[in-house]
Design a protein around this motif. Sequence first.
Motif, PDB file in Angstrom:
ATOM      1  N   PRO A 270       3.885   2.612  -3.880  1.00 54.65           N
ATOM      2  CA  PRO A 270       3.538   1.895  -2.655  1.00 54.65           C
ATOM      3  C   PRO A 270       2.115   1.338  -2.673  1.00 54.65           C
ATOM      4  CG  PRO A 270       4.692   3.926  -2.139  1.00 54.65           C
ATOM      5  CD  PRO A 270       4.388   3.965  -3.610  1.00 54.65           C
ATOM      6  N   CYS A 271       1.967   0.164  -2.069  1.00 54.82           N
ATOM      7  CA  CYS A 271       0.648  -0.447  -1.904  1.00 54.82           C
ATOM      8  C   CYS A 271      -0.122   0.342  -0.837  1.00 54.82           C
ATOM      9  CB  CYS A 271       0.795  -1.914  -1.488  1.00 54.82           C
ATOM     10  SG  CYS A 271       1.427  -2.137   0.200  1.00 54.82           S
ATOM     11  N   TRP A 272      -1.382  -0.048  -0.614  1.00 51.86           N
ATOM     12  CA  TRP A 272      -2.217   0.653   0.344  1.00 51.86           C
ATOM     13  C   TRP A 272      -1.631   0.597   1.759  1.00 51.86           C
ATOM     14  CZ3 TRP A 272      -5.076  -0.205   4.742  1.00 51.86           C
ATOM     15  CH2 TRP A 272      -6.002   0.790   5.073  1.00 51.86           C
ATOM     16  N   GLN A 273      -1.126  -0.563   2.185  1.00 53.56           N
ATOM     17  CA  GLN A 273      -0.567  -0.676   3.543  1.00 53.56           C
ATOM     18  C   GLN A 273       0.689   0.176   3.700  1.00 53.56           C
ATOM     19  OE1 GLN A 273      -0.385  -5.022   4.002  1.00 53.56           O
ATOM     20  NE2 GLN A 273      -1.743  -4.742   5.755  1.00 53.56           N
ATOM     21  N   CYS A 274       1.573   0.160   2.712  1.00 55.27           N
ATOM     22  CA  CYS A 274       2.780   0.986   2.798  1.00 55.27           C
ATOM     23  C   CYS A 274       2.424   2.467   2.733  1.00 55.27           C
ATOM     24  CB  CYS A 274       3.773   0.608   1.702  1.00 55.27           C
ATOM     25  SG  CYS A 274       4.586  -0.982   2.021  1.00 55.27           S
ATOM     26  N   ALA A 275       1.406   2.805   1.948  1.00 50.51           N
ATOM     27  CA  ALA A 275       0.943   4.195   1.916  1.00 50.51           C
ATOM     28  C   ALA A 275       0.516   4.638   3.312  1.00 50.51           C
ATOM     29  CB  ALA A 275      -0.209   4.346   0.926  1.00 50.51           C
ATOM     30  N   GLY A 276      -0.179   3.766   4.027  1.00 51.38           N
ATOM     31  CA  GLY A 276      -0.561   4.081   5.402  1.00 51.38           C
ATOM     32  C   GLY A 276       0.633   4.291   6.299  1.00 51.38           C
ATOM     33  N   LEU A 277       1.662   3.462   6.148  1.00 49.85           N
ATOM     34  CA  LEU A 277       2.889   3.637   6.935  1.00 49.85           C
ATOM     35  C   LEU A 277       3.556   4.974   6.616  1.00 49.85           C
ATOM     36  CD1 LEU A 277       4.537   0.098   6.683  1.00 49.85           C
ATOM     37  CD2 LEU A 277       3.596   1.163   8.737  1.00 49.85           C
TER      38      LEU A 277
ATOM     39  N   GLY B 260       0.125 -10.650  -3.034  1.00 52.30           N
ATOM     40  CA  GLY B 260      -0.456 -10.077  -1.827  1.00 52.30           C
ATOM     41  C   GLY B 260      -0.176 -10.849  -0.554  1.00 52.30           C
ATOM     42  N   ASN B 261       0.495 -11.992  -0.661  1.00 56.22           N
ATOM     43  CA  ASN B 261       0.760 -12.809   0.527  1.00 56.22           C
ATOM     44  C   ASN B 261       2.007 -13.666   0.339  1.00 56.22           C
ATOM     45  OD1 ASN B 261       0.209 -13.737   3.122  1.00 56.22           O
ATOM     46  ND2 ASN B 261      -0.931 -15.497   2.361  1.00 56.22           N
ATOM     47  N   CYS B 262       3.061 -13.067  -0.203  1.00 59.90           N
ATOM     48  CA  CYS B 262       4.270 -13.857  -0.470  1.00 59.90           C
ATOM     49  C   CYS B 262       5.147 -14.009   0.770  1.00 59.90           C
ATOM     50  CB  CYS B 262       5.073 -13.257  -1.620  1.00 59.90           C
ATOM     51  SG  CYS B 262       5.921 -11.719  -1.234  1.00 59.90           S
ATOM     52  N   GLY B 263       4.855 -13.231   1.822  1.00 56.43           N
ATOM     53  CA  GLY B 263       5.633 -13.321   3.045  1.00 56.43           C
ATOM     54  C   GLY B 263       6.783 -12.339   3.125  1.00 56.43           C
ATOM     55  N   CYS B 264       6.998 -11.553   2.087  1.00 48.98           N
ATOM     56  CA  CYS B 264       8.099 -10.589   2.084  1.00 48.98           C
ATOM     57  C   CYS B 264       7.667  -9.263   2.704  1.00 48.98           C
ATOM     58  CB  CYS B 264       8.584 -10.348   0.659  1.00 48.98           C
ATOM     59  SG  CYS B 264       9.441 -11.765  -0.058  1.00 48.98           S
ATOM     60  N   ILE B 265       8.595  -8.627   3.403  1.00 52.49           N
ATOM     61  CA  ILE B 265       8.388  -7.278   3.925  1.00 52.49           C
ATOM     62  C   ILE B 265       8.652  -6.319   2.770  1.00 52.49           C
ATOM     63  CG2 ILE B 265       9.106  -5.597   5.668  1.00 52.49           C
ATOM     64  CD1 ILE B 265       7.898  -8.243   6.788  1.00 52.49           C
ATOM     65  N   HIS B 266       7.781  -5.347   2.576  1.00 51.95           N
ATOM     66  CA  HIS B 266       7.915  -4.435   1.447  1.00 51.95           C
ATOM     67  C   HIS B 266       9.103  -3.486   1.620  1.00 51.95           C
ATOM     68  CE1 HIS B 266       3.548  -4.908  -0.182  1.00 51.95           C
ATOM     69  NE2 HIS B 266       4.122  -6.073   0.100  1.00 51.95           N
ATOM     70  N   ALA B 267       9.652  -3.057   0.506  1.00 53.31           N
ATOM     71  CA  ALA B 267      10.815  -2.171   0.494  1.00 53.31           C
ATOM     72  C   ALA B 267      10.553  -0.897   1.292  1.00 53.31           C
ATOM     73  CB  ALA B 267      11.194  -1.831  -0.950  1.00 53.31           C
ATOM     74  N   GLU B 268       9.375  -0.310   1.114  1.00 48.68           N
ATOM     75  CA  GLU B 268       9.048   0.939   1.803  1.00 48.68           C
ATOM     76  C   GLU B 268       9.000   0.734   3.313  1.00 48.68           C
ATOM     77  OE1 GLU B 268       6.798   0.788  -2.160  1.00 48.68           O
ATOM     78  OE2 GLU B 268       7.177  -0.580  -0.499  1.00 48.68           O
TER      79      GLU B 268
END
Length: 139
Positions: A91-98, A62-70
């Motif tokens: 997708p995680c919750w934040q990417c789902a929001g995007l 949850g905090n690795c510093g990487c930008i998610h693929a989505e």
Amino acid sequence: MPRPDKHAVFTEFAERLASLSTCKRNQVGCVIIPTDFSAIFAIGYNGPPSGEPNDACIDSPGNCGCIHAEANAIAKLGAATNAMLISTVCPCWQCAGLIINCKKISRVMFIHPYRDNAGEVLLKRHVSVFQYRPDVPNG
């Protein structure tokens, strides 16, 4: 010779994109296409922000510093509409929001569930979502 299933071809492509990831925790790939499978609008895989060292991932859930693929794919999406996002991981919750807020994606297909299902639950309130299963026709 029969044509391969289009869902299988694009999920395999997303898996190949995941192999480009430098994340120490989980390699994820994503492709955004029209719902008729006729083109590729954008691609993404997870990793550090552009210009940062490839070994910048700190391997912390949850905090690795990487930008998610989505998020990387959505940043490149352009003017596409009625698109389908295919990801190796739901997708995680934040990417789902995007995905919801970009208003360009109407379907989400994923291969593997995420460690929690909050993103899937959120997505299902706004777009069509399904897990790809090769043994089930058309996902």
